[in-house]
Design an enzyme around this catalytic site. Structure first.
Site, PDB file in Angstrom:
ATOM      1  N   LYS A  77       7.293   0.777   3.379  1.00 53.44           N
ATOM      2  CA  LYS A  77       6.046   1.518   3.169  1.00 53.44           C
ATOM      3  C   LYS A  77       6.086   2.801   3.981  1.00 53.44           C
ATOM      4  O   LYS A  77       6.590   2.795   5.118  1.00 53.44           O
ATOM      5  CB  LYS A  77       4.887   0.615   3.619  1.00 53.44           C
ATOM      6  CG  LYS A  77       3.499   1.199   3.464  1.00 53.44           C
ATOM      7  CD  LYS A  77       2.450   0.181   3.920  1.00 53.44           C
ATOM      8  CE  LYS A  77       1.047   0.686   3.795  1.00 53.44           C
ATOM      9  NZ  LYS A  77       0.045  -0.332   4.221  1.00 53.44           N
ATOM     10  N   SER A 152      -3.394  -1.644   0.786  1.00 53.99           N
ATOM     11  CA  SER A 152      -2.863  -0.301   0.689  1.00 53.99           C
ATOM     12  C   SER A 152      -1.355  -0.264   0.421  1.00 53.99           C
ATOM     13  O   SER A 152      -0.832   0.753   0.005  1.00 53.99           O
ATOM     14  CB  SER A 152      -3.135   0.455   2.004  1.00 53.99           C
ATOM     15  OG  SER A 152      -2.461  -0.180   3.077  1.00 53.99           O
ATOM     16  N   SER A 176      -3.778  -5.511   3.587  1.00 53.28           N
ATOM     17  CA  SER A 176      -2.925  -4.610   2.814  1.00 53.28           C
ATOM     18  C   SER A 176      -1.573  -5.155   2.392  1.00 53.28           C
ATOM     19  O   SER A 176      -0.876  -4.519   1.605  1.00 53.28           O
ATOM     20  CB  SER A 176      -2.702  -3.320   3.589  1.00 53.28           C
ATOM     21  OG  SER A 176      -3.779  -2.477   3.363  1.00 53.28           O
TER      22      SER A 176
END
Ligand code: GLN
Length: 488
Positions: A77, A152, A176
């Protein structure tokens, strides 16, 4: 054709010369290219990944020691520092910023032979539940591209879902990792607070943030956790507790040729009554979870409902505290030290900050900074911040009482399946409610996982969330593995 099922099978295939790391990397590069429409990657490190694969293949052929994650293809990420590579937190304010050091967790992966294939799209500064807050466009769910992947860490979830990497590394401040794992039908693990070093993870809310793992199997999540966990001189909040050999401890026994019984799988299970009666919970998710709990009782587990009157306080408490921490953490992005600075020539320093931050941060990030500054302001500090801290303490106390009687807490991961792109955008509060079941684990620091057990009649997957006492990842993973094995 290359096919990935688990790290163990992949390693067996490498040893038997049925495949190579280079073949694996080529396969994933092709997959990423073929699924560009999903927008899961912000950058792919093609050349470097191929070079790394060639080195690993040569080393293996020379009989050199191979690492625990030899040739494992991992996406990260875009909130994790990887030296010499861009790092943007999916924000304009960090556009063209290059990481100057590598996050400890990522370094540990690389040291065990992992190949980092690229950086993955996410909500800006990890704030969001749908991946629609990225400055680089939304990520799409691979099962139905009109739907969100969750957030997210949306790009990371989709990467494992659509076979764009074997594993993804995300971050989980309030769900997330687990929420997008639920929406995409993959495993998503958030370990205990302090299990993995946060050094090199861009801070959102430091007392909540934790690096997490996306995988297809529990065994893979256990192995990757084992590699990333442990003490670190660069993070004073990381635990120095020894790291158990998770991957060995959850090994199952073969019974009559069937891999099923797992040593020391926990048996005492609680669920919070109010979670199943929440008005926002999809009726079909409720029915399926309820009948799953009944089946567990039939299998000999002790499953009991307990009262949880604080449920409606979770989301407000979470958003007050995380916004407060975010407003402080994000103050460093001022146009002077990092990334974007307004092109306008402004002489006044405050005006320069203002203009730069207005240009560089997206709407959601600005909302949180404003909200956080408000709850920390002198006149409102006690009414909001202190109150929220008190609720947090109450939750911690309640949690230790629960785990004195039970091994695990079960719940749905999310109240609904993946919603349509743009569908929840009109109201921040509606979007915040998607986090109702996941924020609890971050508020109290316990480990939690979403395991992909169900398919809704609308065709979308959803998961079961399993939570355990802090640092009982072994119990959490053993139980989860058993459930995944029983599913097939
Ligand atoms: N959706 C939550 C938020 O927006 C969780 C984010 C996260 O875990 N990083 O804050």
């Amino acid at each position: 054709m290359f096919r990935f099922t688990s790290i163990k099978d992949y390693h067996a295939a490498l040893v038997a010369d049925h495949t190579t790391c280079t073949q694996a990397v080529k396969y994933y590069l092709d997959q990423i290219a073929a699924h560009e429409n999903l927008n899961a990657y912000l950058e792919v490190f093609s050349k470097e990944a191929l070079e790394q694969a060639a080195i690993l293949d040569a080393e293996r052929n020379q009989g050199k020691r191979v690492g625990k994650l030899h040739g494992v293809v991992i996406g990260i990420k875009d909130v994790l520092s990887y030296k010499g590579h861009k790092l943007s937190a999916a924000s304009k304010i960090l556009e063209n910023y290059t990481a100057v050091y590598t996050a400890t967790a990522i370094q540990k992966l690389v040291d065990e032979g992992a190949i980092i294939i690229g950086r993955q799209n996410c909500d800006e500064f990890a704030m969001g539940s749908s991946n629609e807050n990225s400055a680089y466009g939304p990520v799409k769910n691979a099962i139905d591209s009109s739907k969100v992947p969750g957030g997210s860490s949306g790009g990371s979830a989709v990467s494992v879902q659509a076979n764009l990497s074997m594993i993804s590394i995300g971050s989980d401040t309030g769900g997330s990792v687990r929420q997008p794992a639920d929406f995409c039908g993959v495993v998503g693990l958030k370990p205990s607070y302090g299990r993995i070093s946060r050094y090199g993870l861009i801070a959102y809310a430091s007392s909540f943030d934790q690096i997490g793992i996306f995988s297809k199997t529990i065994d893979d999540a256990a192995l990757v956790l084992e590699v990333m966990a442990g003490k670190d001189e660069f993070d004073s909040t990381v635990s120095s507790k020894p790291v158990p050999a998770y991957s060995k401890l959850i090994e199952s026994k073969l019974i009559e040729g069937k891999e099923i019984e797992i040593t020391a799988s926990p048996k005492r299970i609680a669920y919070f009554k109010e979670t199943l009666f929440h008005p926002g919970l999809d009726p079909e998710i409720k029915t399926k979870i309820e009948s799953y709990l009944k089946d567990l009782t039939a299998k000999g587990y002790i499953v009991e409902a307990i009262d949880f009157s604080l449920l409606s306080y979770l989301v407000p408490t979470y958003y007050v505290l995380t916004a407060a921490e975010a407003s402080s953490n994000l103050s460093r992005f001022d146009g002077i030290k990092f990334g974007h600075r307004t092109k306008e020539s402004i002489a006044d320093l405050n005006e320069l900050y203002k203009k730069t931050r207005t240009e560089g941060f997206g709407e959601e990030v600005q909302r949180r900074i404003l909200l956080g500054s408000f709850v920390l302001s002198a006149g409102y500090f006690d009414a909001y911040f202190t109150k929220a801290q008190q609720v947090r303490q109450k939750l911690v106390d309640l949690t230790s009482t629960v785990f004195s009687k039970y091994d695990l807490i079960l719940s749905p991961t999310v109240p609904t399946t993946a919603f349509g792109l743009g569908e929840n955008n009109h109201s921040a509060t509606e979007m915040f409610l998607a986090d109702i079941y996941t924020v609890y684990a971050n508020l109290v620091g316990i480990p939690a996982i979403s395991i992909p057990l169900f398919t809704h009649s609308n065709g979308m997957p959803f998961g079961l969330q399993v939570m355990s006492a802090s640092f009982n990842e072994v119990g959490l993973l053993s139980f989860s593995k058993e459930q995944m094995l029983n599913k097939v």
